[in-house]
Design a protein around this motif. Structure first.
Motif, PDB file in Angstrom:
ATOM      1  N   SER A   6       0.863  -1.181   0.000  1.00 42.68           N
ATOM      2  CA  SER A   6       0.000   0.000   0.000  1.00 42.68           C
ATOM      3  C   SER A   6       0.900   1.231   0.000  1.00 42.68           C
ATOM      4  CB  SER A   6      -0.891   0.030   1.243  1.00 42.68           C
ATOM      5  OG  SER A   6      -1.626  -1.176   1.336  1.00 42.68           O
ATOM      6  N   THR A  38      -8.635  10.287  -2.196  1.00 49.01           N
ATOM      7  CA  THR A  38      -9.440  11.277  -1.500  1.00 49.01           C
ATOM      8  C   THR A  38      -9.163  12.592  -2.215  1.00 49.01           C
ATOM      9  OG1 THR A  38      -7.745  12.073   0.012  1.00 49.01           O
ATOM     10  CG2 THR A  38      -8.894  10.055   0.650  1.00 49.01           C
ATOM     11  N   PHE A  41      -5.134  13.117  -1.293  1.00 48.97           N
ATOM     12  CA  PHE A  41      -4.080  12.134  -1.523  1.00 48.97           C
ATOM     13  C   PHE A  41      -4.692  10.840  -2.018  1.00 48.97           C
ATOM     14  CE2 PHE A  41      -5.387  11.752   2.907  1.00 48.97           C
ATOM     15  CZ  PHE A  41      -5.607  10.392   3.038  1.00 48.97           C
ATOM     16  N   VAL A  43      -4.151   6.342  -2.157  1.00 55.36           N
ATOM     17  CA  VAL A  43      -3.423   5.172  -1.697  1.00 55.36           C
ATOM     18  C   VAL A  43      -3.467   4.162  -2.840  1.00 55.36           C
ATOM     19  CG1 VAL A  43      -3.385   3.241  -0.086  1.00 55.36           C
ATOM     20  CG2 VAL A  43      -3.870   5.549   0.753  1.00 55.36           C
ATOM     21  N   ARG A  45      -2.820   0.443  -4.146  1.00 55.42           N
ATOM     22  CA  ARG A  45      -2.671  -0.915  -3.630  1.00 55.42           C
ATOM     23  C   ARG A  45      -2.139  -1.798  -4.747  1.00 55.42           C
ATOM     24  NH1 ARG A  45      -8.148   0.627  -0.863  1.00 55.42           N
ATOM     25  NH2 ARG A  45      -7.321   1.230   1.162  1.00 55.42           N
ATOM     26  N   SER A  66       3.572   0.575   2.907  1.00 53.88           N
ATOM     27  CA  SER A  66       3.482  -0.434   3.952  1.00 53.88           C
ATOM     28  C   SER A  66       2.928  -1.719   3.359  1.00 53.88           C
ATOM     29  CB  SER A  66       2.625   0.055   5.127  1.00 53.88           C
ATOM     30  OG  SER A  66       1.427   0.619   4.665  1.00 53.88           O
ATOM     31  N   THR A  68       0.354  -4.891   3.641  1.00 54.19           N
ATOM     32  CA  THR A  68      -0.947  -5.156   4.249  1.00 54.19           C
ATOM     33  C   THR A  68      -1.339  -6.591   3.928  1.00 54.19           C
ATOM     34  OG1 THR A  68      -1.511  -2.898   3.671  1.00 54.19           O
ATOM     35  CG2 THR A  68      -3.320  -4.305   4.376  1.00 54.19           C
ATOM     36  N   TYR A  98     -12.495  -3.584   1.436  1.00 55.78           N
ATOM     37  CA  TYR A  98     -12.444  -3.286   0.006  1.00 55.78           C
ATOM     38  C   TYR A  98     -12.106  -4.553  -0.748  1.00 55.78           C
ATOM     39  CZ  TYR A  98      -7.364  -2.829   0.882  1.00 55.78           C
ATOM     40  OH  TYR A  98      -6.077  -3.050   1.276  1.00 55.78           O
ATOM     41  N   LYS A 115      -9.817  -7.179   1.488  1.00 56.58           N
ATOM     42  CA  LYS A 115      -9.295  -6.751   2.795  1.00 56.58           C
ATOM     43  C   LYS A 115     -10.463  -6.926   3.747  1.00 56.58           C
ATOM     44  CE  LYS A 115      -6.777  -4.495   5.953  1.00 56.58           C
ATOM     45  NZ  LYS A 115      -6.738  -3.033   6.036  1.00 56.58           N
TER      46      LYS A 115
ATOM     47  N   ASP B 380      -2.376   1.799   4.296  1.00 62.98           N
ATOM     48  CA  ASP B 380      -3.555   1.193   3.687  1.00 62.98           C
ATOM     49  C   ASP B 380      -4.841   1.771   4.257  1.00 62.98           C
ATOM     50  OD1 ASP B 380      -5.306  -1.807   3.446  1.00 62.98           O
ATOM     51  OD2 ASP B 380      -4.382  -0.793   1.748  1.00 62.98           O
ATOM     52  N   GLU B 381      -4.739   2.390   5.419  1.00 63.63           N
ATOM     53  CA  GLU B 381      -5.935   2.849   6.119  1.00 63.63           C
ATOM     54  C   GLU B 381      -6.294   4.283   5.741  1.00 63.63           C
ATOM     55  OE1 GLU B 381      -6.731  -0.724   8.185  1.00 63.63           O
ATOM     56  OE2 GLU B 381      -7.906   1.073   7.833  1.00 63.63           O
ATOM     57  N   ILE B 382      -7.059   4.433   4.700  1.00 58.90           N
ATOM     58  CA  ILE B 382      -7.414   5.770   4.224  1.00 58.90           C
ATOM     59  C   ILE B 382      -8.182   6.544   5.288  1.00 58.90           C
ATOM     60  CG2 ILE B 382      -8.892   7.012   2.594  1.00 58.90           C
ATOM     61  CD1 ILE B 382      -7.971   5.217   0.449  1.00 58.90           C
ATOM     62  N   ARG B 383      -9.101   5.862   5.956  1.00 58.16           N
ATOM     63  CA  ARG B 383      -9.889   6.573   6.966  1.00 58.16           C
ATOM     64  C   ARG B 383      -9.004   7.097   8.091  1.00 58.16           C
ATOM     65  NH1 ARG B 383     -14.396   2.139   7.217  1.00 58.16           N
ATOM     66  NH2 ARG B 383     -12.589   1.159   6.299  1.00 58.16           N
ATOM     67  N   LEU B 385      -5.844   7.875   7.765  1.00 54.16           N
ATOM     68  CA  LEU B 385      -5.065   8.989   7.222  1.00 54.16           C
ATOM     69  C   LEU B 385      -5.909  10.262   7.213  1.00 54.16           C
ATOM     70  CD1 LEU B 385      -3.274   7.121   4.294  1.00 54.16           C
ATOM     71  CD2 LEU B 385      -2.127   8.204   6.241  1.00 54.16           C
ATOM     72  N   GLU B 386      -7.165  10.093   6.836  1.00 53.43           N
ATOM     73  CA  GLU B 386      -8.049  11.261   6.829  1.00 53.43           C
ATOM     74  C   GLU B 386      -8.294  11.767   8.243  1.00 53.43           C
ATOM     75  OE1 GLU B 386     -11.345   9.784   4.379  1.00 53.43           O
ATOM     76  OE2 GLU B 386     -10.775  11.291   2.901  1.00 53.43           O
ATOM     77  N   GLN B 389      -5.294  13.673   9.221  1.00 54.27           N
ATOM     78  CA  GLN B 389      -5.325  14.992   8.574  1.00 54.27           C
ATOM     79  C   GLN B 389      -6.243  15.940   9.351  1.00 54.27           C
ATOM     80  OE1 GLN B 389      -6.920  14.722   4.596  1.00 54.27           O
ATOM     81  NE2 GLN B 389      -5.913  16.585   3.922  1.00 54.27           N
TER      82      GLN B 389
END
Lengths: 145, 434
Positions: A6, A38, A41, A43, A45, A66, A68, A98, A115, B380-383, B385-386, B389
């Motif tokens: 990731s 988003t 930014f 991510v 995979r 990282s 995962t 996801y 995941k 991997d954890e977008i939530r 990261l948000e 932020q």
């Protein structure tokens, strides 16, 4: 469970290209790639043949990467193939964070990546007769270089 | 002119007045403030001068001195004589508190009445005070001056721009007092509301609390159809009312009967002749609550030599062109980059490497803080990261009292520099009016 790479990427032009070129230069072969983004930014995979090497190369190049753990399932190439897998997970009350899929060249089945939030998931799927695949089918598991 | 007997007094008489008042002030702080007693004794100076030039032998007072005296340590009057306090608009960690006696408040009202008169104000005017009311000196400072002048005073305070426009129109405001960037926002908002500001009664504005350019003045004057007057002040010295432009708009007359201005070389700290640039240093000579002796403002300016056609004899300070340290002013609030560093150091998941990008959206300052994500983050954890932020944004905002955007950037992506890091990239001048 297999290891997925990731990578954190700022939204800026040419950045994905730069990252994939860095992997290519290190001899890393990509099998699948999915971008989740988003407003600010993204991510990325990645399923690749040498995830540990890939992470090290990206770390050194200043990317944020990282590893995962995700589940890979071979899904027969017919209508309802994916739905069957998801229903097994639903029965076991496993939440899917996801999922994405890719097809290996010449294969009769697609590989779906999930995941999940539950470590029991691989066993649950196997018990239901699903074809959960391990790292050996996708990459060099003991890759230590 | 509100007080021509002072504002246009002959220089000789003025100097005599200054020496008398200065000696009274020096004696006052020496007797009542431990800091000044120690600092004068340490420098071997006695609080009695024959001429203003002798002041150059006295030690400087720094922002840090005021900070370490928090909250009342620098007061030269007993608390029973202090009738009000204000504080600095924003500092590194510790705010500084300033106290005013009844006489100070009275003098301040005169100073602001002068300022409003500089903008053409009289008792016939309607003054909309859009500076914030509260610990910040802006709102109440202008308010008392406006009442002293006898003008109709509208204490609307800051914020709610549509209401500002509505009041501007409905109340028949003739003088607007706010920060220059807010003046432009009011103009833009009026346009969006379909209100033609140029057709309203508004004729002048007194704008200050942040540095602004000639270019911005022209924009404000064109969009609001006003005469835009630059005003200057700082809470440590008084608040607004220390200096103000007159209708000539060529330099700010310093109220020299209450404040001595010196320009000193930033390196040697020696006074420089009129006309040369240096750091602005102020000494208050009539204040009782918290007089300051040779206070280093960090503002860079010069004295404009020569007489002003307006008839005021007070010397003029050129508008502030820069700061001698790294403080930045965002929408009128003082911000030190080190405050951001402090916040980041306390948050897990980010590295204390950051960059502040200042820009303009329309007339408002925009602030984007770019923060590096720590290398060992789970990317991997977008939530998450948000959430990170959002947390960084929230914590910086509450530390600075300024709204900002946060952009998470990749590890090691912010340029490292040897020596002093380039923490602030100021694009405001380029983006002004865009």
């Amino acid at each position: 469970m297999i290891e997925q790479l990731s990578v954190f990427l700022e939204n800026k032009p040419g950045h994905l290209a730069e990252m994939t070129r860095t992997l290519a230069d290190a001899g890393v072969n990509l099998r699948a790639l999915m971008v989740a983004d988003t407003a600010d930014f993204g991510v990325v995979r990645i399923i690749c043949d040498r995830p540990h090497r890939a992470k090290k190369v990206l770390d050194d190049a200043g990317f944020g990467a990282s590893l995962t753990r995700v589940i890979a399932v071979e899904i027969p190439d017919r209508p309802g193939g994916l739905a069957d897998v998801l229903e097994v997970l639903k029965e076991a009350q496993v939440n899917v964070e996801y999922a994405y899929a890719f097809v290996e060249p010449g294969a009769a089945a697609a590989v779906d990546i999930f995941k999940v939030d539950d470590a029991r998931a691989p066993a649950v799927l196997e018990a239901a007769g699903m074809s959960v695949i391990g790292p050996e089918k996708l990459y060099e598991p003991d890759d230590s270089d | 002119m509100y007080q021509p007997q002072f504002e246009a007094m002959d220089r000789e008489g003025l100097q005599q007045l200054q020496v008398e008042r200065l000696n009274t002030t020096l004696r006052r702080v020496y007797d009542n403030v431990a800091f000044y007693r120690a600092s004068f004794d340490g420098a071997g100076v006695t609080p009695e001068l024959r001429s203003i030039e002798d002041l150059a032998a006295f030690p400087f007072t720094l922002k840090d001195d005021l900070r370490s005296a928090y909250p009342y340590g620098m007061f030269a009057a007993p608390l029973s004589e202090i009738v009000r306090v204000h504080s600095s608009s924003g500092t590194t960690g510790q705010i500084t508190v300033v106290g005013y006696t009844r006489n100070d408040i009275d003098m301040w009202a005169d100073m602001m009445a002068r300022t409003l008169a500089c903008a053409g104000g009289t008792a016939d005017d309607i003054v909309q005070v859009t500076y914030g009311y509260g610990l910040f000196t802006g709102g109440l400072g202008v308010h008392y001056g406006s009442e002293r002048l006898g003008a109709l005073t509208v204490p609307i305070s800051g914020g709610n721009t549509k209401r500002q426009v509505q009041v501007l129109k409905d109340f028949g405001t003739t003088i607007l007092a706010c920060t220059p960037s807010y003046a432009l926002l009011i103009a833009e908002t009026a346009e969006e509301m379909g209100i033609d500001v140029k057709g309203l009664a508004l004729k002048a504005g007194v704008f200050g609390a942040e540095p602004w350019s000639e270019n911005m003045r022209r924009q404000i004057e064109a969009k609001l159809a006003v005469k835009a007057i630059d005003i200057y002040g700082l809470s440590e010295v008084l608040g607004p009312g220390v200096a103000s432009e007159c209708s000539e708009q060529n330099g700010l007359h310093v109220n020299e009967d209450h404040f001595l201005i010196e320009i000193v070389d930033s390196e040697t700290l020696q006074p420089v002749p009129d006309g040369e640039y240096g750091e602005v240093v102020f000494t208050t000579i009539s204040k009782e609550g918290i007089p300051v002796i040779r206070y280093r403002t960090r503002d860079i300016s010069r004295i404009i030599p020569g007489e002003c056609p307006c008839g005021r004899t007070f010397r003029r300070m050129e508008r502030i062109t820069g700061r001698s340290d790294d403080m930045i002013i965002i929408r009128g609030v003082n911000v030190f980059p080190s405050q951001i560093e402090q916040v980041l150091a306390g948050i897990e998941g980010v590295a204390p490497h950051y960059q502040v990008i200042l820009g303009k959206r329309g007339s408002m300052d925009t602030v984007e803080v770019r923060v590096e994500v720590a290398q060992d983050t789970d990317f991997d954890e977008i939530r998450e990261l948000e959430a990170l932020q959002g947390r960084v944004r929230g914590e910086i905002q509450s530390a600075l009292a300024v709204s900002i955007d946060v952009k998470l950037v990749e590890p090691k992506s912010i340029e490292r520099s040897e020596g002093k890091a380039k923490r602030v990239v100021d694009m405001r001048a380029e983006q002004e009016g865009m």
